[in-house]
Write a protein that holds these residues in place. Structure first.
Motif, mmCIF file in Angstrom:
data_model
loop_
_atom_site.group_PDB
_atom_site.id
_atom_site.type_symbol
_atom_site.label_atom_id
_atom_site.label_comp_id
_atom_site.label_asym_id
_atom_site.label_seq_id
_atom_site.Cartn_x
_atom_site.Cartn_y
_atom_site.Cartn_z
ATOM 1 N N GLU A 546 3.870 -26.531 -50.103
ATOM 2 C CA GLU A 546 2.749 -27.092 -50.851
ATOM 3 C C GLU A 546 2.763 -28.619 -50.878
ATOM 4 O OE1 GLU A 546 -0.804 -26.736 -52.463
ATOM 5 O OE2 GLU A 546 0.421 -24.968 -51.980
ATOM 6 N N GLN A 547 3.959 -29.209 -51.061
ATOM 7 C CA GLN A 547 4.018 -30.671 -51.209
ATOM 8 C C GLN A 547 3.713 -31.412 -49.912
ATOM 9 O OE1 GLN A 547 6.589 -28.562 -51.422
ATOM 10 N NE2 GLN A 547 8.573 -29.494 -50.922
ATOM 11 N N PHE A 548 3.714 -30.693 -48.777
ATOM 12 C CA PHE A 548 3.464 -31.357 -47.491
ATOM 13 C C PHE A 548 2.095 -31.008 -46.899
ATOM 14 C CE2 PHE A 548 8.190 -30.688 -47.446
ATOM 15 C CZ PHE A 548 8.513 -32.003 -47.752
ATOM 16 N N LYS A 549 1.309 -30.212 -47.613
ATOM 17 C CA LYS A 549 0.036 -29.776 -47.040
ATOM 18 C C LYS A 549 -0.912 -30.948 -46.850
ATOM 19 C CE LYS A 549 -0.239 -24.882 -48.091
ATOM 20 N NZ LYS A 549 -0.997 -23.804 -48.748
ATOM 21 N N PRO A 550 -1.516 -31.071 -45.650
ATOM 22 C CA PRO A 550 -2.471 -32.148 -45.396
ATOM 23 C C PRO A 550 -3.818 -31.837 -46.047
ATOM 24 C CG PRO A 550 -2.299 -30.744 -43.470
ATOM 25 C CD PRO A 550 -1.291 -30.229 -44.461
ATOM 26 N N GLU A 551 -4.772 -32.783 -45.900
ATOM 27 C CA GLU A 551 -6.100 -32.585 -46.473
ATOM 28 C C GLU A 551 -6.759 -31.340 -45.911
ATOM 29 O OE1 GLU A 551 -10.441 -34.896 -46.797
ATOM 30 O OE2 GLU A 551 -8.788 -35.769 -45.640
ATOM 31 N N PHE A 552 -6.593 -31.128 -44.598
ATOM 32 C CA PHE A 552 -7.152 -29.940 -43.946
ATOM 33 C C PHE A 552 -5.997 -29.117 -43.375
ATOM 34 C CE2 PHE A 552 -10.500 -33.228 -43.314
ATOM 35 C CZ PHE A 552 -11.442 -32.678 -44.169
ATOM 36 N N PRO A 553 -5.437 -28.206 -44.152
ATOM 37 C CA PRO A 553 -4.309 -27.420 -43.653
ATOM 38 C C PRO A 553 -4.724 -26.436 -42.575
ATOM 39 C CG PRO A 553 -5.038 -26.583 -45.779
ATOM 40 C CD PRO A 553 -5.817 -27.844 -45.525
ATOM 41 N N CYS A 554 -3.757 -26.031 -41.758
ATOM 42 C CA CYS A 554 -4.008 -24.989 -40.755
ATOM 43 C C CYS A 554 -4.178 -23.651 -41.448
ATOM 44 C CB CYS A 554 -2.835 -24.903 -39.770
ATOM 45 S SG CYS A 554 -2.881 -26.166 -38.511
ATOM 46 N N LEU A 555 -5.087 -22.845 -40.930
ATOM 47 C CA LEU A 555 -5.312 -21.510 -41.480
ATOM 48 C C LEU A 555 -5.209 -20.486 -40.366
ATOM 49 C CD1 LEU A 555 -8.440 -22.314 -43.698
ATOM 50 C CD2 LEU A 555 -6.099 -21.960 -44.497
ATOM 51 N N HIS A 556 -4.599 -19.356 -40.672
ATOM 52 C CA HIS A 556 -4.565 -18.247 -39.722
ATOM 53 C C HIS A 556 -5.933 -17.573 -39.790
ATOM 54 C CE1 HIS A 556 -3.118 -13.891 -38.817
ATOM 55 N NE2 HIS A 556 -3.625 -14.454 -37.742
ATOM 56 N N ILE A 557 -6.830 -17.977 -38.876
ATOM 57 C CA ILE A 557 -8.214 -17.512 -38.981
ATOM 58 C C ILE A 557 -8.419 -16.149 -38.336
ATOM 59 C CG2 ILE A 557 -9.127 -19.852 -39.118
ATOM 60 C CD1 ILE A 557 -9.986 -19.593 -36.204
ATOM 61 N N GLY A 558 -7.484 -15.675 -37.549
ATOM 62 C CA GLY A 558 -7.619 -14.371 -36.907
ATOM 63 C C GLY A 558 -6.647 -14.212 -35.765
ATOM 64 N N ASP A 559 -6.891 -13.201 -34.940
ATOM 65 C CA ASP A 559 -5.992 -12.882 -33.834
ATOM 66 C C ASP A 559 -6.777 -12.685 -32.542
ATOM 67 O OD1 ASP A 559 -3.817 -12.755 -35.615
ATOM 68 O OD2 ASP A 559 -4.226 -10.646 -36.058
ATOM 69 N N ILE A 560 -6.095 -12.946 -31.435
ATOM 70 C CA ILE A 560 -6.564 -12.464 -30.134
ATOM 71 C C ILE A 560 -5.880 -11.124 -29.918
ATOM 72 C CG2 ILE A 560 -6.584 -12.854 -27.652
ATOM 73 C CD1 ILE A 560 -6.503 -15.843 -28.212
ATOM 74 N N VAL A 561 -6.673 -10.082 -29.767
ATOM 75 C CA VAL A 561 -6.114 -8.745 -29.621
ATOM 76 C C VAL A 561 -6.663 -8.105 -28.354
ATOM 77 C CG1 VAL A 561 -5.814 -8.426 -32.102
ATOM 78 C CG2 VAL A 561 -7.935 -7.695 -31.024
ATOM 79 N N GLY A 562 -5.944 -7.131 -27.851
ATOM 80 C CA GLY A 562 -6.398 -6.442 -26.649
ATOM 81 C C GLY A 562 -5.446 -5.352 -26.240
ATOM 82 N N GLU A 563 -5.902 -4.547 -25.303
ATOM 83 C CA GLU A 563 -5.084 -3.467 -24.762
ATOM 84 C C GLU A 563 -5.206 -3.474 -23.247
ATOM 85 O OE1 GLU A 563 -7.921 -2.581 -26.687
ATOM 86 O OE2 GLU A 563 -6.825 -3.018 -28.541
ATOM 87 N N TYR A 564 -4.186 -2.958 -22.587
ATOM 88 C CA TYR A 564 -4.259 -2.819 -21.140
ATOM 89 C C TYR A 564 -3.490 -1.573 -20.728
ATOM 90 C CZ TYR A 564 0.580 -4.495 -20.895
ATOM 91 O OH TYR A 564 1.943 -4.612 -21.035
ATOM 92 N N GLU A 565 -3.852 -1.042 -19.573
ATOM 93 C CA GLU A 565 -3.176 0.136 -19.030
ATOM 94 C C GLU A 565 -2.444 -0.268 -17.761
ATOM 95 O OE1 GLU A 565 -5.891 3.295 -18.430
ATOM 96 O OE2 GLU A 565 -6.522 3.403 -20.537
ATOM 97 N N SER A 566 -1.172 0.067 -17.684
ATOM 98 C CA SER A 566 -0.380 -0.285 -16.507
ATOM 99 C C SER A 566 0.829 0.634 -16.421
ATOM 100 C CB SER A 566 0.071 -1.749 -16.587
ATOM 101 O OG SER A 566 0.926 -2.052 -15.517
ATOM 102 N N ASP A 567 1.294 0.837 -15.191
ATOM 103 C CA ASP A 567 2.477 1.678 -14.993
ATOM 104 C C ASP A 567 3.759 0.936 -15.327
ATOM 105 O OD1 ASP A 567 0.863 3.726 -14.166
ATOM 106 O OD2 ASP A 567 0.978 3.161 -12.046
ATOM 107 N N GLY A 568 3.690 -0.382 -15.413
ATOM 108 C CA GLY A 568 4.896 -1.148 -15.674
ATOM 109 C C GLY A 568 4.648 -2.310 -16.604
ATOM 110 N N LYS A 569 5.734 -2.980 -17.014
ATOM 111 C CA LYS A 569 5.614 -4.136 -17.883
ATOM 112 C C LYS A 569 5.107 -5.338 -17.093
ATOM 113 C CE LYS A 569 9.239 -2.909 -21.198
ATOM 114 N NZ LYS A 569 10.495 -3.348 -21.843
#
Length: 609
Positions: A546-569
């Motif tokens: 809290e004591q170090f928060k700037p005027e405009f703090p970073c916010l976790h606004i969301g995620d990049i999500v997805g799925e894929y199909e593959s036989d391997g990593k």
């Protein structure tokens, strides 16, 4: 940040094909859900090809006293079970009649026989609930006009958009042999809204039945700029002849979109090909016309106190008539008509309050009020005072922008811009700049959004309002990382939660510009990468004590999500993400390499928690 994105490798890519391109639709329909008023407009491709501004159609809506308007009220009435009842002026009329019938003992509803009018949901001015919401929950709920009942905001937007969708389809299909899949839809949003707020609107539109591949968002002041660009507003003398012409290449103009809720401001420069470059990031604030309405209603509350609160609870239809009458007269206030006051009819519930006339005429806070023949006369001096704060904030903000940007012309659009006091104050505050309030200024956003639907590439450069990036680690360097704030992020020989930008606030991006980066993914078949945003142009950490928060703090606004199909990593557990900027919203694609072969994955931004 978890181990999914501990390593990032950022590169820039050239323009790619726009995932938002609308192709060549037969009809474009634009829907504008405003804070105070809403509507839609449409144009056929054949008309657009003849002349961009030619024959953009807006239906007329009948308001109080049989006046017609190009927009209807942003009022949504839902049944006790949450299903749609009505929208706009009609919703207000239905709601008022229910309460009048209830007072007279005549109310009856066969579909909901055991319900009273207070069981229906009426929502007004709900758009402002998304103002400055940088983090949003998918099922965020808001209260209705009674303040006692709640429904998800997403549902409210869905039903509102759905109403205009049905209305537009009926009108268009009645005129010509057009199918629903011949139509491309444009939904307007304020330029100052956050990405999560934009996504909520898009989700609501899709849930209303608009196909996602036939939908695009348009930023409201940008849309107004496009419509303005196509109008002959500029005086020019050539060969001794005076004429009105379009903005010429190199012209820079500021659009101030003043609606019911917010003021939304952009600055654009006209290019040689008539496209527009944004010269400064979109800015704005809560300076819309509703602030004047609220200040006016506060007069009644201050004078009548608890008795007025009782009227609002027991006779909401009568109190709303005060607001309607004021809204109609507010637009023309400031005209030199010779009248020294603004007269508002007194609702019956207020007349029944003991000493009503005495309370108003003897008010020390609001001197000069008169009660005469069923109306209250509000002196012009009091009325002008209601506008002062909004006008001060608007002119102060514009003055700051003009100190950093050279502008040839200021264009006033939006319903609140019709106020004579607004125009007068702008002329007085900025005497060396052309101030224009063009015809159809209250429909500029709607009609410009139609143009955007046909030609989204007309906006070729934008300035990012936010810094976007990810959480990463970097090696701790005692020569550089010497502050107490740095030491709170130290973990052994590394710094944690370091903001790794893909774009800083204030940076210009061209339409379809793609930023590529690689990150590590620990899970087979799944992508999940946290996205952070801030209005700070040079953020340092994604989390802070809290004591170090700037005027405009970073916010976790969301995620990049997805799925894929593959036989391997994926090789090296890496995923290549491509984020496209320069659109009215963010877009993302993903790619893996498995055993040397490229594998595409479905990826998206999930910004609603």
């Amino acid at each position: 940040m978890d181990d999914l994105t501990t390593t990032l490798f950022l590169t820039k890519a050239k323009n790619s094909a726009s995932p938002m391109a609308c192709g060549d639709p037969l009809v474009v329909v634009a829907v504008d859900i405003g804070s105070a008023f809403s509507g839609y407009a449409y144009q056929y491709r054949t008309d657009h090809q003849k002349e961009a501004n030619n024959n953009i159609l807006c239906p007329l809506w009948i308001e109080k006293n049989n006046k017609v308007s190009g927009k209807t009220a942003s009022s949504l009435l839902l049944n006790p079970d949450g299903s749609f009842n009505s929208f706009g002026f009609n919703a207000e009329s239905v709601y008022s009649k229910m309460f009048r019938d209830h007072v007279n003992g005549k109310f009856r509803n066969d579909k909901f026989p055991n319900k009273s009018p207070s069981d229906w949901f009426l929502f007004r001015n709900f758009k402002m609930k998304l103002y400055e919401k940088e983090v949003l929950r998918r099922n965020m709920k808001i209260k209705d006009e009674t303040g006692k009942k709640k429904l998800p905001l997403r549902n409210i937007f869905r039903e509102s958009i759905g109403f205009f969708k049905r209305h537009a389809l009926e009108a268009i299909c009645k005129e010509k042999d057009v199918r629903s899949d011949d139509i491309f839809w444009v939904l307007t949003v304020p330029a100052i809204w956050s990405e999560p707020a934009k996504q909520l609107m898009r989700v609501a539109a899709i849930e209303a039945g608009i196909p996602r591949e036939s939908l695009i968002l348009a930023l409201e002041p940008e849309a107004a700029a496009l419509f303005t660009k196509e109008q002959k507003l500029c005086r020019q003398i050539q060969d001794g002849k005076v004429d009105l012409v379009l903005f010429t290449p190199g012209s820079t103009f500021m659009v101030i979109d003043l609606g019911g809720g917010t003021g939304d401001i952009t600055i654009h420069e006209v290019q040689s090909d008539q496209s527009l470059h944004e010269k400064s990031m979109a800015t704005g604030g809560a300076w819309g016309g509703n602030t004047i309405n609220e200040a006016f209603m506060q007069i009644w509350k201050d004078i009548l106190e608890n008795r007025f609160t009782e009227c609002m609870t027991n006779y909401p239809d009568e109190i709303h008539e005060i607001q309607q009458n004021f809204e109609i007269q507010k637009r023309g206030f400031g005209e030199n008509t010779g009248q020294g006051c603004l007269s508002i009819p007194i609702p019956e519930c207020c007349r029944e309050i003991p000493d009503f006339k005495k309370k108003f005429e003897e008010s020390t806070k609001y001197p000069g009020l008169k009660v005469c023949r069923g109306k209250i006369e509000f002196p012009n001096k009091i009325m002008e005072g209601l506008f002062l704060e909004s006008i001060h904030e608007i002119t102060k903000h514009i003055g700051g922008l003009l100190a950093k940007n050279s502008v040839d012309t200021i264009i006033l659009v939006g319903g609140f811009s019709e106020s004579k006091l607004i125009y007068k104050s702008m002329k007085e505050s900025f005497p060396n700049i052309k101030i224009l309030n063009p015809p159809e200024c209250c429909l500029s956003v709607l009609k410009g959004a139609v143009l955007y639907g046909f030609q989204p590439q007309q906006i070729t450069e934008r300035v990012s309002r936010y810094s976007y990036g990810f959480s990463s680690r970097e090696t701790f360097n005692p020569k550089i990382h010497r502050s107490e704030r740095d030491f709170t992020h130290r973990e052994g020989d590394e710094l944690e939660d370091v903001f790794y930008p893909i774009i800083p606030a204030g940076e210009t991006v061209v339409a379809n510009e793609v930023r590529e980066y690689k990150c590590l993914t620990a899970y087979l078949g799944m992508i999940q990468v946290e996205l952070y945003g801030t209005r700070d142009s040079n953020p340092k950490y994604v989390h802070d004590y809290e004591q170090f928060k700037p005027e405009f703090p970073c916010l976790h606004i969301g995620d990049i999500v997805g799925e894929y199909e593959s036989d391997g990593k994926p090789d090296n557990h890496e995923v290549l993400l491509r984020v496209a900027f320069g659109h009215t919203q963010l877009n993302v694609t993903a790619e893996f390499v498995v055993k040397g072969e490229k594998v595409l994955a479905n990826a998206r931004f999930e910004l609603l928690k």
